[in-house]
Design a protein around this motif. Sequence first.
Motif, PDB file in Angstrom:
ATOM      1  N   PRO A   1       0.982  -1.188  -0.034  1.00  0.00           N
ATOM      2  CA  PRO A   1      -0.118  -0.327   0.026  1.00  0.00           C
ATOM      3  C   PRO A   1       0.841   1.240  -0.078  1.00  0.00           C
ATOM      4  CG  PRO A   1       0.163  -1.012   2.286  1.00  0.00           C
ATOM      5  CD  PRO A   1       0.553  -1.922   1.250  1.00  0.00           C
ATOM      6  N   THR A   2       0.400   2.186  -0.625  1.00  0.00           N
ATOM      7  CA  THR A   2       1.268   3.594  -0.869  1.00  0.00           C
ATOM      8  C   THR A   2       0.485   4.451   0.357  1.00  0.00           C
ATOM      9  OG1 THR A   2       1.606   3.278  -2.909  1.00  0.00           O
ATOM     10  CG2 THR A   2       1.800   5.352  -2.329  1.00  0.00           C
ATOM     11  N   ILE A   3       1.318   4.950   1.285  1.00  0.00           N
ATOM     12  CA  ILE A   3       0.905   5.530   2.428  1.00  0.00           C
ATOM     13  C   ILE A   3       1.661   6.885   2.651  1.00  0.00           C
ATOM     14  CG2 ILE A   3       0.664   5.518   4.967  1.00  0.00           C
ATOM     15  CD1 ILE A   3       0.110   2.645   4.979  1.00  0.00           C
ATOM     16  N   ALA A   4       1.004   7.897   2.534  1.00  0.00           N
ATOM     17  CA  ALA A   4       1.611   9.358   2.729  1.00  0.00           C
ATOM     18  C   ALA A   4       1.952   9.621   4.524  1.00  0.00           C
ATOM     19  CB  ALA A   4       0.848  10.460   2.306  1.00  0.00           C
ATOM     20  N   ILE A   5       3.163   9.786   4.878  1.00  0.00           N
ATOM     21  CA  ILE A   5       3.300  10.226   6.290  1.00  0.00           C
ATOM     22  C   ILE A   5       3.750  11.690   6.115  1.00  0.00           C
ATOM     23  CG2 ILE A   5       5.162   9.680   8.307  1.00  0.00           C
ATOM     24  CD1 ILE A   5       5.200   6.768   6.826  1.00  0.00           C
ATOM     25  N   THR A   6       3.135  12.628   6.831  1.00  0.00           N
ATOM     26  CA  THR A   6       3.512  14.024   6.901  1.00  0.00           C
ATOM     27  C   THR A   6       4.602  13.773   8.198  1.00  0.00           C
ATOM     28  OG1 THR A   6       1.668  14.462   8.419  1.00  0.00           O
ATOM     29  CG2 THR A   6       1.571  14.874   6.033  1.00  0.00           C
ATOM     30  N   VAL A   7       5.709  14.263   8.363  1.00  0.00           N
ATOM     31  CA  VAL A   7       6.590  14.417   9.548  1.00  0.00           C
ATOM     32  C   VAL A   7       6.565  15.305  10.575  1.00  0.00           C
ATOM     33  CG1 VAL A   7       8.346  13.507   7.475  1.00  0.00           C
ATOM     34  CG2 VAL A   7       8.329  15.609   8.272  1.00  0.00           C
ATOM     35  N   GLY A   8       5.317  15.847  10.421  1.00  0.00           N
ATOM     36  CA  GLY A   8       5.005  16.943  11.761  1.00  0.00           C
ATOM     37  C   GLY A   8       6.009  18.023  11.870  1.00  0.00           C
ATOM     38  N   GLU A   9       6.095  18.371  13.396  1.00  0.00           N
ATOM     39  CA  GLU A   9       6.760  19.575  13.357  1.00  0.00           C
ATOM     40  C   GLU A   9       8.398  19.089  13.356  1.00  0.00           C
ATOM     41  OE1 GLU A   9       8.909  22.444  14.858  1.00  0.00           O
ATOM     42  OE2 GLU A   9       6.670  22.856  14.754  1.00  0.00           O
ATOM     43  N   PRO A  10       9.173  20.011  12.415  1.00  0.00           N
ATOM     44  CA  PRO A  10      10.348  19.632  12.070  1.00  0.00           C
ATOM     45  C   PRO A  10      11.382  19.810  13.433  1.00  0.00           C
ATOM     46  CG  PRO A  10       9.969  21.677  11.277  1.00  0.00           C
ATOM     47  CD  PRO A  10       8.587  21.201  11.940  1.00  0.00           C
ATOM     48  N   ALA A  11      10.976  20.474  14.386  1.00  0.00           N
ATOM     49  CA  ALA A  11      11.841  20.678  15.635  1.00  0.00           C
ATOM     50  C   ALA A  11      11.556  19.637  16.611  1.00  0.00           C
ATOM     51  CB  ALA A  11      11.823  21.915  16.320  1.00  0.00           C
ATOM     52  N   GLY A  12      10.686  18.835  16.202  1.00  0.00           N
ATOM     53  CA  GLY A  12      10.194  17.599  17.130  1.00  0.00           C
ATOM     54  C   GLY A  12      10.783  16.340  16.904  1.00  0.00           C
ATOM     55  N   ILE A  13      10.094  15.193  17.227  1.00  0.00           N
ATOM     56  CA  ILE A  13      10.572  13.880  17.008  1.00  0.00           C
ATOM     57  C   ILE A  13       9.781  13.431  15.769  1.00  0.00           C
ATOM     58  CG2 ILE A  13      11.309  13.228  19.460  1.00  0.00           C
ATOM     59  CD1 ILE A  13       8.720  11.650  19.644  1.00  0.00           C
ATOM     60  N   GLY A  14       8.860  14.111  15.106  1.00  0.00           N
ATOM     61  CA  GLY A  14       8.558  13.587  13.954  1.00  0.00           C
ATOM     62  C   GLY A  14       9.295  13.086  12.841  1.00  0.00           C
TER      63      GLY A  14
ATOM     64  N   SER B   1      -2.884   8.461  13.136  1.00  0.00           N
ATOM     65  CA  SER B   1      -1.616   9.091  13.659  1.00  0.00           C
ATOM     66  C   SER B   1      -1.025   8.535  15.129  1.00  0.00           C
ATOM     67  CB  SER B   1      -2.277  10.517  14.163  1.00  0.00           C
ATOM     68  OG  SER B   1      -1.182  11.157  14.466  1.00  0.00           O
ATOM     69  N   VAL B   2       0.150   8.764  15.587  1.00  0.00           N
ATOM     70  CA  VAL B   2       0.486   8.481  16.837  1.00  0.00           C
ATOM     71  C   VAL B   2      -0.107   8.846  18.232  1.00  0.00           C
ATOM     72  CG1 VAL B   2       2.702   8.369  15.814  1.00  0.00           C
ATOM     73  CG2 VAL B   2       1.992  10.481  16.931  1.00  0.00           C
ATOM     74  N   ASP B   3       0.126   8.278  19.082  1.00  0.00           N
ATOM     75  CA  ASP B   3      -0.776   8.593  20.227  1.00  0.00           C
ATOM     76  C   ASP B   3      -0.106   9.630  21.370  1.00  0.00           C
ATOM     77  OD1 ASP B   3       1.252   6.902  21.086  1.00  0.00           O
ATOM     78  OD2 ASP B   3       0.003   5.663  22.421  1.00  0.00           O
ATOM     79  N   HIS B   4       1.202  10.379  20.794  1.00  0.00           N
ATOM     80  CA  HIS B   4       1.968  11.173  21.754  1.00  0.00           C
ATOM     81  C   HIS B   4       2.180  12.606  20.779  1.00  0.00           C
ATOM     82  CE1 HIS B   4       5.318  10.258  18.921  1.00  0.00           C
ATOM     83  NE2 HIS B   4       4.777   9.177  19.167  1.00  0.00           N
ATOM     84  N   GLY B   5       2.720  13.291  21.515  1.00  0.00           N
ATOM     85  CA  GLY B   5       3.020  14.807  20.925  1.00  0.00           C
ATOM     86  C   GLY B   5       4.336  14.961  20.410  1.00  0.00           C
ATOM     87  N   THR B   6       4.823  16.167  20.213  1.00  0.00           N
ATOM     88  CA  THR B   6       6.061  16.349  19.523  1.00  0.00           C
ATOM     89  C   THR B   6       7.282  16.109  20.261  1.00  0.00           C
ATOM     90  OG1 THR B   6       6.032  18.709  20.249  1.00  0.00           O
ATOM     91  CG2 THR B   6       5.068  18.177  18.028  1.00  0.00           C
ATOM     92  N   ALA B   7       7.136  15.941  21.607  1.00  0.00           N
ATOM     93  CA  ALA B   7       8.387  15.734  22.458  1.00  0.00           C
ATOM     94  C   ALA B   7       9.510  16.408  22.290  1.00  0.00           C
ATOM     95  CB  ALA B   7       8.768  14.238  22.242  1.00  0.00           C
ATOM     96  N   LEU B   8       9.415  17.834  22.299  1.00  0.00           N
ATOM     97  CA  LEU B   8      10.592  18.785  21.899  1.00  0.00           C
ATOM     98  C   LEU B   8      11.637  18.570  22.651  1.00  0.00           C
ATOM     99  CD1 LEU B   8       8.457  21.688  21.713  1.00  0.00           C
ATOM    100  CD2 LEU B   8       9.348  20.593  19.659  1.00  0.00           C
ATOM    101  N   ASP B   9      11.315  18.119  24.012  1.00  0.00           N
ATOM    102  CA  ASP B   9      12.582  17.893  24.917  1.00  0.00           C
ATOM    103  C   ASP B   9      13.337  16.865  24.581  1.00  0.00           C
ATOM    104  OD1 ASP B   9      10.379  16.137  25.458  1.00  0.00           O
ATOM    105  OD2 ASP B   9      10.842  15.936  27.628  1.00  0.00           O
ATOM    106  N   LEU B  10      12.913  15.799  24.087  1.00  0.00           N
ATOM    107  CA  LEU B  10      13.663  14.530  23.529  1.00  0.00           C
ATOM    108  C   LEU B  10      14.330  14.875  22.339  1.00  0.00           C
ATOM    109  CD1 LEU B  10      11.326  11.337  23.954  1.00  0.00           C
ATOM    110  CD2 LEU B  10      13.208  12.172  25.434  1.00  0.00           C
ATOM    111  N   ALA B  11      13.767  15.644  21.234  1.00  0.00           N
ATOM    112  CA  ALA B  11      14.411  16.319  20.122  1.00  0.00           C
ATOM    113  C   ALA B  11      15.541  17.019  20.462  1.00  0.00           C
ATOM    114  CB  ALA B  11      13.573  17.080  19.228  1.00  0.00           C
ATOM    115  N   ALA B  12      15.516  17.863  21.267  1.00  0.00           N
ATOM    116  CA  ALA B  12      16.668  18.764  22.010  1.00  0.00           C
ATOM    117  C   ALA B  12      17.726  17.952  22.344  1.00  0.00           C
ATOM    118  CB  ALA B  12      16.167  19.474  23.056  1.00  0.00           C
ATOM    119  N   GLN B  13      17.593  16.551  22.808  1.00  0.00           N
ATOM    120  CA  GLN B  13      18.835  15.836  23.424  1.00  0.00           C
ATOM    121  C   GLN B  13      19.365  15.289  22.286  1.00  0.00           C
ATOM    122  OE1 GLN B  13      17.668  13.025  26.548  1.00  0.00           O
ATOM    123  NE2 GLN B  13      15.864  14.600  27.006  1.00  0.00           N
ATOM    124  N   GLY B  14      19.002  15.066  20.900  1.00  0.00           N
ATOM    125  CA  GLY B  14      19.517  14.335  19.554  1.00  0.00           C
ATOM    126  C   GLY B  14      18.895  13.535  19.422  1.00  0.00           C
ATOM    127  N   LEU B  15      19.429  12.720  18.299  1.00  0.00           N
ATOM    128  CA  LEU B  15      18.481  11.547  17.918  1.00  0.00           C
ATOM    129  C   LEU B  15      18.905  10.308  18.671  1.00  0.00           C
ATOM    130  CD1 LEU B  15      19.711  11.906  14.063  1.00  0.00           C
ATOM    131  CD2 LEU B  15      17.364  12.348  15.032  1.00  0.00           C
TER     132      LEU B  15
END
Length: 352
Positions: free
Chosen positions: A11-24, A310-324
Motif C-alpha cells: 500500500p502507498t501511504i503518505a506520512i507527514t513528518v510533523g513539527e520539524p523541531a520535534g521527534i516527528g 496518527s501516533v498517540d503522543h506529541g512532538t516531544a521537543l525535550d527529547l528532540a533537543a537531546q539529539g537522535l
Amino acid sequence: MSEHASPTRRPTIAITVGEPAGIGPEISVRAAWQLRSEVNSVLIGDAALLAQTANAIDPAMRLSAVSWQAVCFAGLPRFPADRVAVIDCPLDEVVIPGRLNARNGRAVLQTLDIAINGAQSGMFDAVVTAPLQKSTINDAGVAFTGHTEYFAEKTATPQVVMMLASGSSDPHPLRVALATTHLPLKDVPAAITCDSLLRTIEIVHADLRNKFGIARPRILVTGLNPHAGEGGYLGREEIEVISPVLKTAQERGIDARGPYPADTLFQPKYLQDADCVLAMYHDQGLPVLKHASFGRGVNITLGLPIIRTSVDHGTALDLAAQGLGHADCGSMIEAIHTAAHMAAASASTRHP
C-alpha cells in the motif's frame, strides 16, 4: 483507491513528518525504513532535513526526493522497496531540534495539504500524521486548531469522530471512540445531543464495517454520569438522551448497547466480544486506552472520505533537543500498520 491497495502490492501511504523541531522527522524516517518491504511509505517534509536525519541514523538508509510539482505533472515515481520516497516540502528556516520557529509553520501546514490532496485523488491509500505543534502554525498567522479539524475542513466532512486503538498486533484490540473531544468538562453535557450522538454512533458503525472489515460491529456505549446516572439520581442524560439514541440506533440495525457505567465497563468480560467502546468525553475513555497501550496506540479519525491515522503522543521537543536516538517510533509503526490494514479492508469492502 490506488492500485497499491491490491493484496499483491505494497500500500502507498503518505506520512507527514510533523513539527520539524520535534521527534516527528526521526520517528517517520525510522518507521518508514523499517516497514519498507511491507509499505510504500512516502514521507512529506523537507527533503534536506530528512536526508540529514536518515544519514545520522544509518548511512545505509536510502531516500529519494521528488517535488510535489513533478508528482502533480507526472505522477508518483515507482521506487523499489530498497528506498523511501520523499515529497520535498522545503522549510523556510534551518531547524534547531527542540526549538520552535513560526517561520516554518506554513511549510508544516503544506505537508498536510499535499497528503490530503494525494489521498483524495487516489495517489495515496492512506495518510499517517506525525505530531505537530499547533502553536507554530498559529504563530505563523494561520488559524489552526488541530489535525482532526483541519482534515475535516479540507475534505468538507461535517462531523468526524476521534478514536484511539491499541496496536494492530493486539489479538483483541481495544478501540475507544469519543462522543466529544477537547471540551472543558463543564461543556460536555450540553454537547451530547440526540442528533450528535446518533450521528457519532452511525459514523463509528460505518467505519468499523467499511474501513476495518467488521461485518457486524458491536459498540458498547458508556453513560455520562457516575454509575450511568443511577436511575436518574446522579443525572438524567442517560434517560433523556443516551438510552433513546441507542434505541433508535438499534432500530436502524446498529448493535450499540448501553449505557454502561464507565468505571466497570473496561473489563475483559465486557470487552472480549466488543469491537469498540464509545465514551462520552475525553478523560472518561482515553486514560484506560493509554494505560493499556501508550507508545503503541493509534489515533484514528473516523468519518473522513480518506483514511487517516496518527501516533498517540506529541512532538516531544525535550527529547528532540537531546539529539537522535531517544525517541520511540513504536506508535508510528503501529499507525502505519493500522493504516495499511484499513486500506486493505476498505479495498475488500469496495471490491469483494
